[in-house]
Scaffold this motif. Structure first.
Motif, short mmCIF file in Angstrom:
data_model
loop_
_atom_site.label_atom_id
_atom_site.label_comp_id
_atom_site.label_asym_id
_atom_site.label_seq_id
_atom_site.Cartn_x
_atom_site.Cartn_y
_atom_site.Cartn_z
N ILE A 1 21.24 78.17 52.18
CA ILE A 1 22.52 77.47 51.98
C ILE A 1 23.61 78.08 52.85
O ILE A 1 24.38 77.36 53.50
CB ILE A 1 22.93 77.55 50.49
CG1 ILE A 1 21.88 76.86 49.60
CG2 ILE A 1 24.29 76.90 50.29
CD1 ILE A 1 21.73 75.39 49.82
N LEU A 2 23.68 79.41 52.88
CA LEU A 2 24.70 80.07 53.70
C LEU A 2 24.57 79.71 55.16
O LEU A 2 25.56 79.50 55.86
CB LEU A 2 24.58 81.59 53.54
CG LEU A 2 25.09 82.23 52.26
CD1 LEU A 2 24.81 83.73 52.27
CD2 LEU A 2 26.58 81.99 52.08
N ASP A 3 23.33 79.63 55.63
CA ASP A 3 23.10 79.37 57.04
C ASP A 3 23.76 78.06 57.48
O ASP A 3 24.36 77.99 58.55
CB ASP A 3 21.60 79.32 57.31
CG ASP A 3 21.28 79.31 58.79
OD1 ASP A 3 21.41 80.37 59.43
OD2 ASP A 3 20.92 78.25 59.31
N GLY A 4 23.65 77.03 56.63
CA GLY A 4 24.22 75.75 57.00
C GLY A 4 25.73 75.78 57.13
O GLY A 4 26.29 75.29 58.13
N THR A 5 26.43 76.37 56.16
CA THR A 5 27.89 76.34 56.19
C THR A 5 28.47 77.37 57.15
O THR A 5 29.51 77.12 57.76
CB THR A 5 28.46 76.57 54.78
OG1 THR A 5 27.81 77.70 54.18
CG2 THR A 5 28.24 75.37 53.90
N VAL A 6 27.81 78.54 57.29
CA VAL A 6 28.28 79.52 58.26
C VAL A 6 28.24 78.93 59.66
O VAL A 6 29.17 79.08 60.46
CB VAL A 6 27.43 80.81 58.18
CG1 VAL A 6 27.70 81.71 59.38
CG2 VAL A 6 27.73 81.57 56.90
N VAL A 7 27.16 78.23 59.97
CA VAL A 7 27.01 77.61 61.29
C VAL A 7 28.05 76.52 61.49
O VAL A 7 28.59 76.36 62.59
CB VAL A 7 25.59 77.05 61.44
CG1 VAL A 7 25.47 76.23 62.73
CG2 VAL A 7 24.58 78.19 61.46
N THR A 8 28.38 75.78 60.43
CA THR A 8 29.37 74.71 60.55
C THR A 8 30.71 75.25 61.02
O THR A 8 31.35 74.68 61.91
CB THR A 8 29.55 73.99 59.20
OG1 THR A 8 28.29 73.43 58.81
CG2 THR A 8 30.58 72.88 59.30
N VAL A 9 31.14 76.37 60.46
CA VAL A 9 32.41 76.98 60.84
C VAL A 9 32.35 77.48 62.28
O VAL A 9 33.34 77.46 63.01
CB VAL A 9 32.77 78.12 59.88
CG1 VAL A 9 34.04 78.84 60.33
CG2 VAL A 9 32.95 77.58 58.46
N ALA A 10 31.16 77.93 62.72
CA ALA A 10 31.02 78.52 64.06
C ALA A 10 30.83 77.49 65.16
O ALA A 10 30.81 77.86 66.34
CB ALA A 10 29.84 79.50 64.07
N LEU A 11 30.69 76.21 64.82
CA LEU A 11 30.35 75.19 65.81
C LEU A 11 31.32 75.12 67.00
O LEU A 11 30.87 75.02 68.15
CB LEU A 11 30.24 73.82 65.14
CG LEU A 11 28.96 73.56 64.36
CD1 LEU A 11 29.01 72.18 63.71
CD2 LEU A 11 27.73 73.68 65.25
N PRO A 12 32.65 75.15 66.81
CA PRO A 12 33.54 75.09 67.97
C PRO A 12 33.31 76.23 68.97
O PRO A 12 33.31 76.00 70.18
CB PRO A 12 34.93 75.17 67.34
CG PRO A 12 34.76 74.65 65.96
CD PRO A 12 33.41 75.13 65.54
N THR A 13 33.07 77.44 68.46
CA THR A 13 32.82 78.58 69.35
C THR A 13 31.47 78.44 70.05
O THR A 13 31.33 78.76 71.24
CB THR A 13 32.85 79.89 68.55
OG1 THR A 13 34.06 79.97 67.80
CG2 THR A 13 32.75 81.09 69.47
#
Length: 473
Positions: free
Chosen positions: A27-39
């Protein structure tokens, strides 16, 4: 209390921790990646359309394989499938963290989805086997549902911190040491559960049909938000996915040892509870997605502040799912608690749907997230208990995979539908010469009301079709 009883309880507790840590990583992997997408887009040179595949490649593999992975767990043993999935997910996380170009990252995300599906599909069945007694099972499901429901909110917080401090690569690399330790403990503490044998359901053709149908269905959902998506293309893909799944169902009804025993759907409690799970996760994930956008694009929060803004949700979820909800579930039964949790969640959605352009966090966001966390903390464990209690022990892996498939389908449907509705409403309001912020707010308001519609439908199903369920004991 004898020493043997204490040792058994400690062993089950350790096993539960290992299972929940894996679910939390997923679960963490999905949302952590979402926040990091612009970078990630800036560093690896993704196009806007290509960037979506950082999420979609994972989701398609994960959702497409859940049902098959659950049945494989029944056939060869759930521990083997869990350990294999955990190992693959950890290795794929290392590949993603070291990715130097877009192609490697997308391939790593696909492999993460495969590993996540293998491990996640059997977790619920293993928990049910570890804790068969209703009271203990309610507490164990509370722990599990906390990791499932609060992981997304915690991921938003961690994503902002990791991305702004040590870089997006660590959004993946952080999984590696946790995964290795979990793998060591999984081999040691998880009990061996012999499977039925591949001869009881080794339907290769059926496996290809169901995996292709589910994967194409999820792909059809997630690509609706892409600019090149057309109504004709979407309908053709949806029809093809339905045909594949229909052929699969017909095949399962006719062969001697089916991959998916259709008798499982004769249990009304299981079928209705999984439909409620679809609606609940559609509203929950769609709500988090649109609320994060509202906080960022309308209220002007940065990624770190946005993550911290969601803190009331996991805190209230922890209070309810880990402490209060298990005791209430034992006393009143899971059906009544499911209805109560859904109504609380519905109130939160109606509350935030009235949030203005110049909304205040103290009035319009923070309290809503706290109420939402409380409702979800009650509803999710109750819905999972109802779904899993409707299956025979020999079908535990299949029921677990089916429930996880319902969760992922709901998340994909909710995010796609609410995102599309918000975007189309914003475009229409801009055409009516509304200001940019007002148009955005109106779009998110429409999405929140649609999410409320999902929850209302779940309430009606729970009251009407689960009324005679024998689980409320």
């Amino acid at each position: 209390m004898s020493v043997d009883v204490v040792e058994a309880a400690v062993g089950r507790g350790r096993a539960l921790v290992v299972l929940c840590v894996m679910q939390l990583m997923i679960i963490l992997d999905g949302t952590v990646v979402t926040v990091a997408l612009p970078t990630i887009q800036q560093d690896l040179g993704f196009s806007q359309a290509g960037l979506a595949w950082v999420l979609n490649s994972y989701l398609i593999a994960f959702a497409g394989l859940l049902l098959l992975a659950g049945r494989i767990g029944d056939l060869i043993g759930s521990k083997r499938v869990f350990v294999a999935g955990l190992g693959l997910f950890t290795a794929a996380s290392l590949l993603c963290g070291l990715a130097a170009n877009a192609e490697v990252l997308i391939a790593g995300r696909f492999l993460q989805g495969v590993g996540g599906a293998l491990a996640s599909a059997v977790i619920l069945g293993m928990i049910v086997n570890l804790y068969p007694a209703p009271g203990e099972q309610a507490r164990a499901m509370g722990v599990y549902s906390f990791t499932a429901a609060s992981g997304a909110s915690i991921g938003l917080i961690l994503g902002g911190v990791i991305t702004q401090t040590i870089g997006w690569h660590w959004a993946f690399l952080i999984n590696v040491p946790i995964g290795v330790l979990s793998l060591v403990f999984a081999v040691r503490v998880l009990g061996h559960q012999p499977g039925l044998g591949l001869s009881k359901g080794a339907d290769v053709v059926g496996a290809v049909l169901v995996t292709a149908g589910l994967s194409l269905g999820v792909y059809t959902i997630v690509q609706t938000a892409e600019p090149q998506a057309t109504l004709t293309r979407t309908l053709l893909q949806a029809a093809a996915a339905l045909v594949l799944l229909a052929v699969f169902v017909v095949r399962q009804a006719r062969i001697k040892n089916p991959l998916l025993a259709l008798r499982i759907f004769r249990r009304r409690q299981l079928s209705v509870a999984n439909l409620v799970v679809v609606l609940l996760f559609a509203a929950g994930f769609g709500f988090q997605f649109t609320t994060a956008l509202y906080v960022q694009r309308v209220l002007g929060y940065d990624s770190l502040t946005t993550g911290l803004a969601f803190l009331p949700a996991p805190l209230m979820n922890a209070l309810m799912s880990l402490s209060i909800a298990p005791r209430l579930t034992v006393r009143f039964g899971p059906r009544k608690m499911l209805v109560a949790g859904l109504i609380v969640f519905l109130l939160a959605l109606l509350w935030i749907s009235r949030a203005p352009v110049d909304g205040s966090y103290v009035v319009n966001v923070g309290p809503v997230l706290a109420v939402m966390g409380a409702g979800i903390g009650v509803a999710i464990p109750a819905s999972i208990m109802l779904a899993m209690s409707g299956a025979d022990p020999t079908d535990a892996g299949l029921a677990s995979g089916l429930n996880n498939t319902a969760q992922q389908a709901g998340a994909a449907i909710g995010t796609a539908v609410l995102a599309t509705l918000a975007a189309s409403t914003t475009t229409r309001r801009l055409g009516q010469h509304a200001g940019d912020l007002l148009a955005l707010r109106d779009g998110y308001g429409a999405a929140w009301l649609a999410a409320a519609g999902f929850v209302l439908a779940a309430v009606l199903l729970s009251i009407g079709l689960l009324r005679a369920a024998p689980t409320d004991q």
